[in-house]
Enzyme design. Structure first.
Site, PDB file in Angstrom:
ATOM      1  CE  LYS A   3      -4.222  -4.293   0.774  1.00 15.36           C
ATOM      2  NZ  LYS A   3      -4.634  -3.316   1.776  1.00 15.36           N
ATOM      3  CB  CYS A  21      -2.280  -2.875   5.098  1.00 14.49           C
ATOM      4  SG  CYS A  21      -4.029  -2.411   4.924  1.00 14.49           S
ATOM      5  CG  ASP A  40      -1.977  -1.151   1.137  1.00 14.27           C
ATOM      6  OD1 ASP A  40      -1.882  -1.987   0.228  1.00 14.27           O
ATOM      7  OD2 ASP A  40      -2.843  -1.221   2.027  1.00 14.27           O
TER       8      ASP A  40
HETATM    9  C1  VGL Z   1      -4.762   0.670   5.770  1.00 10.63           C
HETATM   10  C2  VGL Z   1      -6.269   1.654   7.184  1.00 10.63           C
HETATM   11  C3  VGL Z   1      -7.272   1.500   6.265  1.00 10.63           C
HETATM   12  C4  VGL Z   1      -3.353   0.250   5.497  1.00 10.63           C
HETATM   13  C5  VGL Z   1      -5.765   0.493   4.820  1.00 10.63           C
HETATM   14  O1  VGL Z   1      -2.945   0.164   4.319  1.00 10.63           O
HETATM   15  O2  VGL Z   1      -2.619   0.024   6.500  1.00 10.63           O
HETATM   16  N1  VGL Z   1      -5.029   1.230   6.935  1.00 10.63           N
HETATM   17  N2  VGL Z   1      -7.015   0.913   5.079  1.00 10.63           N
END
Ligand code: VGL
Ligand code: ZN
Length: 190
Positions: free
Chosen positions: A99, A147, A14
């Site tokens: 995702k 994540c 991410d």
């Molecule tokens: C994430 C919060 C909400 C992450 C993704 O990538 O850690 N954190 N969605």
């Protein structure tokens, strides 16, 4: 010391504008400082014959993941927007796995939770890794306590030897979430 070889994969979690850019809607402190370090590690991994895979949080505009729809997070990483794009300095030198595209919830790159039925749906990540003969994964990116942690714990549960590269990751650290994630990961054998 981190070793690389053909049975190892580096999972880059991410590294998207909404997390990594200071102007992103869920900006992680220091998120933009790890991009060059991750690029360096990714090239090193590729040169050693290892696999590099990227994940992207990829939400619809409405999902129970967002505070406005009953969840806890500000709107972020909406499919196709600037916030969901990889940070422009990230050199993407492997496949990417998205995702949440159907509104699924959760944090792991391996599994998504269907918010209506509660059942868990796998992403393509595990089969990508198995297809390459990967037995060991190194996980880095954003955010350490969400994540990255959930991806690492799922990897361990799937039987991969799993290491989190904390110096190549940054945390949101919401109400002690980083300490909790570290303890949970240790207990899970990460
Ligand atoms: C994430 C919060 C909400 C992450 C993704 O990538 O850690 N954190 N969605
Ligand atoms: Zn998200």
């Amino acid at each position: 010391m981190v070793r690389y070889g053909p049975s190892t994969a580096l999972l880059v979690v991410d590294v998207q504008n909404d997390f990594a850019d200071p102007a992103g809607s869920l900006s992680v402190k220091g998120g933009d400082t790890i991009v060059d370090l991750i690029n360096g590690k990714a090239w090193k991994a590729i040169r050693a014959g290892a696999f590099v895979v990227y994940t992207q949080d990829w939400h619809p505009a409405t999902t129970p993941h967002f505070a406005k729809d009953g969840g806890i997070w500000p709107v972020h990483c909406v499919a196709g927007t600037w916030g969901a794009a990889f940070h422009p300095a990230l050199e993407v030198i492997g496949p990417s796995v998205r995702k949440g595209a159907n509104g699924e919830d959760g944090y792991s790159g391996f599994t998504m939770r269907d918010p209506t039925s509660g059942t868990t749906v796998p992403t393509a990540l595990e089969s990508l890794l198995r297809g390459r003969g990967v037995t060991r994964v190194l996980v880095c990116g954003l955010a350490t306590d969400f994540c990255v942690a959930w991806t690492a714990m799922d990897a361990r549960a799937e039987g991969f030897e799993t290491v989190v590269l904390e110096d190549l990751s940054r945390a949101i650290d919401l109400g002690g979430s980083l300490d909790k994630a570290r303890a949970d990961m240790r207990a899970a054998g990460v």
